[in-house]
Structure formats: structure tokens, C-alpha cells
Design an enzyme around this catalytic site. Structure first.
Site, short mmCIF file in Angstrom:
data_model
loop_
_atom_site.label_atom_id
_atom_site.label_comp_id
_atom_site.label_asym_id
_atom_site.label_seq_id
_atom_site.Cartn_x
_atom_site.Cartn_y
_atom_site.Cartn_z
N GLY A 1 3.65 10.30 3.22
CA GLY A 1 3.61 9.48 4.43
C GLY A 1 4.58 8.34 4.30
O GLY A 1 4.63 7.66 3.27
N GLY B 1 5.00 5.71 6.71
CA GLY B 1 4.73 4.61 7.62
C GLY B 1 4.94 3.27 6.92
O GLY B 1 5.44 3.21 5.79
N GLY C 1 2.66 3.02 3.68
CA GLY C 1 3.14 3.99 2.70
C GLY C 1 4.47 3.56 2.10
O GLY C 1 4.70 3.69 0.89
N ALA D 1 1.32 -4.87 5.07
CA ALA D 1 2.49 -4.22 4.48
C ALA D 1 3.71 -5.14 4.42
O ALA D 1 4.43 -5.16 3.43
CB ALA D 1 2.82 -2.95 5.26
N LYS E 1 -13.45 -3.37 9.00
CA LYS E 1 -12.74 -4.62 9.30
C LYS E 1 -11.74 -4.43 10.43
O LYS E 1 -11.43 -5.38 11.15
CB LYS E 1 -12.06 -5.15 8.03
CG LYS E 1 -11.07 -4.19 7.36
CD LYS E 1 -9.66 -4.29 7.87
CE LYS E 1 -8.77 -3.24 7.23
NZ LYS E 1 -7.37 -3.33 7.66
N ASP F 1 -10.07 -8.33 2.86
CA ASP F 1 -9.41 -7.50 3.86
C ASP F 1 -9.78 -7.96 5.27
O ASP F 1 -8.95 -7.98 6.19
CB ASP F 1 -9.82 -6.04 3.65
CG ASP F 1 -8.81 -5.05 4.22
OD1 ASP F 1 -7.76 -5.49 4.73
OD2 ASP F 1 -9.07 -3.85 4.16
N THR G 1 -7.00 -9.27 8.05
CA THR G 1 -6.79 -8.44 9.24
C THR G 1 -7.23 -9.16 10.52
O THR G 1 -6.65 -8.93 11.58
CB THR G 1 -7.57 -7.11 9.10
OG1 THR G 1 -7.28 -6.54 7.82
CG2 THR G 1 -7.16 -6.12 10.16
N SER H 1 -1.32 -8.11 11.74
CA SER H 1 -2.35 -7.08 11.85
C SER H 1 -2.22 -6.33 13.17
O SER H 1 -2.29 -6.92 14.25
CB SER H 1 -3.74 -7.73 11.75
OG SER H 1 -4.74 -6.86 12.25
N ARG H 2 -2.04 -5.02 13.10
CA ARG H 2 -1.93 -4.21 14.31
C ARG H 2 -3.21 -4.26 15.13
O ARG H 2 -3.17 -4.29 16.36
CB ARG H 2 -1.61 -2.75 13.96
CG ARG H 2 -0.21 -2.56 13.40
CD ARG H 2 0.16 -1.09 13.38
NE ARG H 2 -0.63 -0.31 12.44
CZ ARG H 2 -0.32 -0.13 11.18
NH1 ARG H 2 0.76 -0.70 10.67
NH2 ARG H 2 -1.07 0.62 10.39
N ASN H 3 -4.36 -4.25 14.46
CA ASN H 3 -5.63 -4.26 15.17
C ASN H 3 -5.84 -5.59 15.90
O ASN H 3 -6.24 -5.61 17.07
CB ASN H 3 -6.78 -3.99 14.21
CG ASN H 3 -6.78 -2.55 13.73
OD1 ASN H 3 -7.22 -1.65 14.41
ND2 ASN H 3 -6.24 -2.32 12.53
#
Length: 325
Positions: A2, A4, A7, A133, A184, A237, A241, A247-249
Site C-alpha cells: 500500500g 497511501g 504506508g 503521517a 477514535k 491517538d 486525531t 486528521s482526515r476524520n
């Protein structure tokens, strides 16, 4: 396995730790760029990846691997593993980076790995913690947890990825680490929604704290150690996040809280997967199966999938009966 953003960042961590790394990318053009230019053309494009091999042939990537790092989204792990399983070396450690609960089966990622590959649970490890990341790729100091039922395998992964900026700890509580990592994301969506509505730090702190209470209730019901959820894979975490613009979320939730649509939120996260959008449904169902109350997760599910307005979701949460903490 992966290419991304996480990764890619973790491949860099492994390489910086002195571990030989081959990256598998789904798209041939990405693998070619990784191999020739030592950069990912799609994610973390400015991060140099010297010395890392790359291929779009999973057989080449898996050949002779001691550790197979599974870095694909949680909802696509099963289908990818089904294609790879016959080429995974017989004694390789299978390390999951995915943070989610599988839709439909309600299985954690380690359970999906076991079901698809037949690998002994002692060969399956998970990595969790505050793993943004971008920051790790920039070599900002961070810590994480490698959990595996086999402590020796956990230590082997720990040594394979320990660097001057990335400090991995070991744990045997796979359930706790996986639940902390999956849940989370949903609480981060709630925090993003609150921030998008213009709510302040008291509101965010309350959501994080009550979110942790939900995670602990569900974790204990599934056999997790509460101490794990008070550590890096839980609180650590969760805080990262829920509060970081990386944070994408949280970013996805912020668009919803500001009045944007689900499509607008997806566009705002540049098409990257906000795991909590799908996991909120699975986690809610898992909690119902075990008789655990998860009001924040339920509210996020209703906003994302049942058309509940964010203002009504807040009213619904604040209107719940009073009770002891």
C-alpha cells in the site's frame, strides 16, 4: 503493501531504521515513480524515499519478506489479502496499519487477517498510536504501539521500525490497540463537526473525554485492557486525531459542521479515506451486539448516513438524561 500517505510514511520509518523495504503500489505509474524517483507522486510528494524498492507486482514485493506491512484501508483489506495470501511467506509477521472495523462482519483487522489467510494469531501484529503521517514523514518525534499476542514478534517489529524520531512500544493487547485506533476516528468526526459549528475548546474537550468513555466501555466488553486505552493507542491517538488539522476524520467532520454536504467533505479531504465515516456504522452495530451504549458514535452515524442535522445531533446529545459520570 500500500502506497497511501501512512504506508509511505511508515516505509520511510522502516528504511530509516535500517530495514530493507519494498513498497507495493496498486498503480504501475506510482510504483515506477517510487522506484525511479524515490518519491510518491500521489502522497507526501515532497518526501524523499532513498533506498526503497517499489513494484506493482505483489509477488515481487512479498518474496522473502519477514514482515508484511498491510497499509490499505480497512474496508479493502479483505479483498486485497485474498489476492495476496498464497504468496505471503509462511512465517512472515503480518502487521496491520489499518484502523477500522469491517462493514458487515464487524471484525477487527487482525480477525480479518486471520480469517482470510489462516495465519496463527501469534503471527498477526497491529500498529497504533498518534500516527499523523505528515508529521512522522517530517521526522517529528512520535511514539506508537506494536501489539501482538507473541511478544517476540512484537519486539522484532519494534526493532525494525525504531528510529531517532519514531519510538515504538510493545504490547500484547491486540484488542485494545485495534479498538482504540478504530473508535477514535469516529470521535474525531464528532470533534470536527463541533469545530465546524464554531464550538470552542470546552466542547472539544468534553467530546474527547466522553468519547474515551465510549471506547473504554466497548473495549472492556470485548476483553481489552483499560490501561491500553489510557495509553498511546487510546488517549494518545484520540487526542492527535481529534485536534489536528492534519486528521482526515476531523477535517471531514469540520466540513459537515460548517454546513457542507458529505460530497463536499469528501472533496475537502482530497479523496483520501476518512475511516470513521464507514466505521461509525460498524462500531455502532458492534456496540449494540454487546449491549454497550455509544451515544456519540450513534450521533455521528445518524449525521453521516441517516440525514440527521448537526444541530439536531447536538440537541439529541445534550438532551440525554442526567446521570453520574
Amino acid at each position: 503493501m500500500g502506497a497511501g500517505s501512512w504506508g509511505t510514511a511508515f516505509a520511510k520509518v522502516l528504511n530509516d531504521a535500517g530495514t530493507s523495504v519494498t513498497m507495493w503500489a496498486r498503480r504501475a505509474e506510482v510504483a515506477k515513480a517510487l522506484a525511479s524517483e524515490h518519491r510518491n507522486p500521489s502522497y507526501l510528494t515532497d518526501v524523499a524515499l532513498p533506498g526503497i524498492a517499489a513494484t506493482d507486482d505483489h509477488r515481487v514485493a512479498l518474496d522473502g519478506a519477514d514482515i508484511v506491512v498491510l497499509a490499505v484501508p480497512s474496508q479493502s483489506l479483505r479483498v486485497n489479502l485474498a489476492a495476496w495470501k498464497n504468496d505471503v511467506p509462511a512465517d512472515a509477521t503480518l502487521l496491520s496499519l489499518a484502523k477500522g472495523i469491517e462493514t458487515g462482519t464487524l471484525l477487527r483487522m487482525s480477525q480479518v487477517i486471520h480469517e482470510v489467510t489462516g495465519a496463527d494469531p501469534g503471527r498477526i501484529a497491529v500498529l497504533s498510536g498518534p500516527n499523523l503521517a505528515r508529521e512522522i514523514a517530517d521526522e517529528q518525534p512520535a511514539a506508537s504501539v506494536v501489539a501482538c499476542a507473541d511478544p517476540e514478534r512484537a519486539e522484532a517489529v519494534q526493532h525494525a521500525c525504531g528510529t531517532g524520531y519514531f519510538r515504538p512500544y510493545t504490547n500484547t493487547d491486540v484488542v485494545g490497540c485495534e479498538l482504540g485506533g478504530a473508535c477514535k476516528n469516529v470521535i474525531a468526526l464528532a470533534c470536527g463537526i463541533a469545530a465546524g459549528m464554531g464550538l470552542g475548546d470546552n466542547s472539544i474537550a468534553s467530546l474527547i473525554t466522553r468519547g474515551l468513555a465510549e471506547i473504554m466501555r466497548l473495549g472492556v466488553a470485548l476483553g481489552a485492557n483499560p490501561v491500553t486505552l489510557a495509553g498511546l493507542a487510546g488517549v494518545g491517538d484520540l487526542v492527535a486525531t481529534c485536534t489536528s488539522p492534519l486528521s482526515r476524520n476531523r477535517s471531514f467532520g469540520h466540513v459537515l459542521g460548517a454546513g457542507g454536504s458529505m460530497d463536499a467533505a469528501q472533496q475537502a479531504t482530497h479523496g483520501q479515506v476518512a475511516e470513521g465515516v464507514k466505521s461509525c456504522t460498524s462500531i455502532r452495530a458492534l456496540a449494540e451486539r454487546h449491549g454497550v451504549e455509544v451515544p456519540l458514535t450513534t450521533a455521528v452515524h445518524q449525521v453521516c448516513h441517516e440525514g440527521l442535522s448537526v444541530s439536531d445531533a447536538v440537541g439529541q446529545l445534550l438532551g440525554r438524561r442526567m446521570k453520574p459520570e
